[in-house]
Design a protein around this motif. Structure first.
Motif, short mmCIF file in Angstrom:
data_model
loop_
_atom_site.label_atom_id
_atom_site.label_comp_id
_atom_site.label_asym_id
_atom_site.label_seq_id
_atom_site.Cartn_x
_atom_site.Cartn_y
_atom_site.Cartn_z
N LEU A 221 9.13 38.14 22.40
CA LEU A 221 8.73 37.29 23.35
C LEU A 221 7.55 36.53 23.04
O LEU A 221 6.76 36.68 22.36
N ARG B 251 12.38 25.36 28.33
CA ARG B 251 13.11 24.10 28.84
C ARG B 251 14.05 24.28 30.02
O ARG B 251 14.22 23.30 30.87
N ASP C 205 18.33 35.22 22.81
CA ASP C 205 18.17 34.37 24.10
C ASP C 205 17.61 32.94 23.83
O ASP C 205 17.77 32.17 24.42
N ASP C 206 16.78 32.77 22.63
CA ASP C 206 15.91 31.64 22.37
C ASP C 206 16.83 30.83 21.50
O ASP C 206 16.36 29.72 21.18
N ASP D 68 21.86 37.25 32.23
CA ASP D 68 20.59 37.93 32.01
C ASP D 68 20.61 39.43 31.92
O ASP D 68 21.26 40.06 32.69
N GLY E 281 9.22 32.94 29.10
CA GLY E 281 8.98 34.00 27.79
C GLY E 281 9.32 33.34 26.15
O GLY E 281 8.93 33.99 25.27
N THR E 282 10.39 32.28 26.28
CA THR E 282 10.64 31.53 25.19
C THR E 282 10.76 30.14 25.18
O THR E 282 10.79 29.52 26.53
N PRO E 283 10.65 29.51 24.49
CA PRO E 283 10.80 27.93 24.32
C PRO E 283 12.36 27.64 25.23
O PRO E 283 12.16 26.47 26.00
N ALA E 284 13.36 28.33 24.88
CA ALA E 284 14.58 27.99 25.61
C ALA E 284 14.46 28.07 27.26
O ALA E 284 14.76 27.41 27.88
N LEU F 91 20.51 39.53 40.95
CA LEU F 91 19.66 39.38 39.60
C LEU F 91 18.38 40.44 39.74
O LEU F 91 17.83 40.26 38.62
N GLN G 234 9.43 37.90 31.35
CA GLN G 234 10.28 38.86 30.35
C GLN G 234 11.72 38.77 30.50
O GLN G 234 12.62 39.19 29.85
N ARG G 235 12.04 37.86 31.61
CA ARG G 235 13.46 37.57 31.68
C ARG G 235 14.31 36.82 30.89
O ARG G 235 13.27 35.86 30.49
N GLY G 236 15.65 36.90 30.89
CA GLY G 236 16.19 35.83 29.96
C GLY G 236 16.23 34.33 30.79
O GLY G 236 16.09 34.17 31.58
N LYS G 237 16.72 33.26 29.72
CA LYS G 237 16.78 31.93 30.36
C LYS G 237 17.90 31.78 31.46
O LYS G 237 17.39 30.82 32.24
N ALA G 238 18.77 32.45 31.46
CA ALA G 238 19.87 32.48 32.42
C ALA G 238 19.14 32.75 33.84
O ALA G 238 19.39 31.95 34.89
N TYR G 239 18.12 33.55 33.75
CA TYR G 239 17.63 34.13 34.98
C TYR G 239 16.52 33.03 35.40
O TYR G 239 16.64 32.62 36.63
#
Lengths: 167, 325
Positions: free
Chosen positions: B40, B14, A130-131, A103, B8-11, B309, B275-280
């Protein structure tokens, strides 16, 4: 953060290579990712025409990407360059971000990552990548030909060791 | 209690579904939601695919339309509501009373949740929204104690959702004008708090300085954990002292109080972080799912790993256990 991983030795050799060779390899990988993820920069919107710098802090190189031209350029850290927005972090972290395995905000909070320039453009790039569902071992294996399974296994091993170090 | 997770994103969506979300909340790529950041959010097609994905896995999708309509431009919000309903959103999260009235009138069957941005934080306000617009759930602000929540819970006629992990907004959400004051843009009207267009980071010697518009928000010394460049978490000179006027750079973590929240009548636990990434998203959702299935004595180590995090690499229970300085 000091990366002492399996990548440390090869990284030492990279600066000794001619810039043109480094750029050739990096461009090949860039094109490979573009062909596997055609909509990679779709989320950039109007920021597609910006120039982005990616600076691995453990390499004396800067990777410059111009999404609208689908172009990657490599310059030495000592050279002057211009970019609208950029990010600095150890190479392993930049690769982990490319795959969405880390992240970016957390790396920013821990001060492992620095961002410069236009933050709207940089956020758009972060969200676009990221997507993307980039999987470097899987994508690299596509150019492995008959050796694809070996390339994949090796890349997975390097990745898991590297990720263990940064997590 | 339901676990309500951000995407925030489709990834990221999921990841949230796969990690065990009961519901995922998200928004369209425009000013109709309070996380209107570059790159986003969801197109209509992406939302359709996300809802289908979630349904297959028994997960609900909530669509946030939680900014306030601009007079003369209501159609932007109306068409977003129409599309969210058409695509099968399980609930719309709304802040604007005018939009609530429109949704109730046009789509009487659509489930409606009151966004934290609506600033409904007492029984009278909440019950008004339940009676006027048939709101089924209210998301409470992060400014109430667990005792306050319990008192509200006994008097309201709808479900209660509270934030339990992630970004800590210490203001009366939906009413905060700090970002507007500094930049002309706000989460309420533009969907952005401390818009990226006004954020700059610069090095000053070994310090990193964060700026918002013409304001210096903070100066972090080498190696010091950093935070977002928001005015409410800025470090300022006040009189002879330099410090955090409102709140430190810190994230919320109330997962240690799950039983108390349940007793207070809370039916849904919300994770902040679209707003955070998919890993978060993956890490936080899967960890909190584990926490919910773990006895209180075993939760500490699970939650500790999320601290790295968090903003400022610290967490707090915030106002839930109010201890004023």
């Amino acid at each position: 953060m000091q990366i002492t991983s399996i990548l440390a030795l090869p990284l030492k050799a990279v600066p000794l290579m001619p810039l043109v060779s480094i750029e050739l390899v990096a461009s090949r990988l860039f094109k490979l990712l573009l062909s596997a993820h055609g909509d990679m920069f779709e989320r950039l919107g109007t920021y597609k025409s910006n120039r982005f710098s990616f600076a691995p802090t453990d390499l004396p190189l800067i990777f410059l990407i111009e999404p609208h031209l689908l172009r990657l350029k490599v310059v030495r850290q000592s050279e002057a360059f211009t970019a609208d927005a950029g990010v600095e972090a150890p190479l392993v972290m930049l690769l982990a971000l490319l795959e969405g395995r880390c992240d970016a905000d957390a790396l920013f909070f821990s001060r492992d990552l620095k961002v410069i320039g236009d933050m709207e453009a940089m956020l758009a790039m972060r969200n676009a990548l990221d997507d993307c569902d980039i999987d470097l071992p899987r994508d690299l294996a596509r150019i492995g030909g008959p050796a694809a399974p070996i390339v994949h296994r090796l890349a997975v091993e390097i990745r898991s060791r590297s990720l263990r170090e940064i997590q | 209690m339901e676990l309500i997770c951000p995407a925030g994103t489709p990834a990221a969506f999921r990841e949230a579904v796969d990690a065990g979300a009961d519901a995922v909340y998200c928004g369209f790529r425009d000013e109709t939601n309070a996380r209107n950041f570059p790159g986003l959010n969801f197109s209509r097609d992406e939302l359709h695919d996300a809802i289908v994905y979630a349904r297959k896995k028994g997960c609900m999708t909530f669509v946030a339309l939680n900014t306030f309509m601009r007079a003369g431009d209501e159609e932007i919000w109306y068409s977003a509501a129409a599309d969210a309903v058409r695509l099968g959103a399980d609930a719309l999260i709304l802040a604007d009373f005018g939009l609530m009235a429109h949704v109730r009138e046009q789509y009487p069957e659509q489930r409606l949740h009151v966004s934290v941005q609506a600033s409904a934080s007492n029984p009278e306000a909440i019950n008004f929204l339940v009676e006027a617009f048939d709101a089924k759930r209210v998301v409470l602000p992060r400014t109430l104690t667990i005792g306050d929540i319990a008192r509200i819970g006994r008097k309201v006629k709808c479900e209660i959702e509270v934030f339990v992990f992630g970004g800590l907004c210490v203001m009366a959400e939906g009413r905060c004008s700090l970002s507007s004051y500094a930049t002309g843009k706000s989460p309420n009207m533009n969907g952005v708090c401390s818009p990226a267009s006004h954020v700059r980071y610069r090095q000053d010697g070994s310090d990193m300085v964060s700026e918002l518009g013409t304001y210096t928000i903070n100066r972090f010394s080498h190696g010091e954990a950093a935070g977002y460049p928001t005015l409410c978490k800025g470090r300022f000179d006040i009189g002879d002292a330099r410090g955090y006027a409102f709140e430190d750079p810190v994230s919320l973590d109330v997962m240690g109080e799950i039983e108390a929240l349940k007793d207070a009548g809370v039916s849904a636990l919300k994770i902040e972080g679209r707003q955070r990434g998919k890993a978060y998203v993956a890490e936080v959702v899967s960890t909190l799912r584990q926490v919910l299935a773990t006895a209180p004595s075993g939760r500490g180590p699970l939650l500790a790993r999320l601290r790295a995090l968090s903003e400022g690499q610290k967490t707090t229970v915030g106002a839930y256990e109010k201890r004023w300085r």
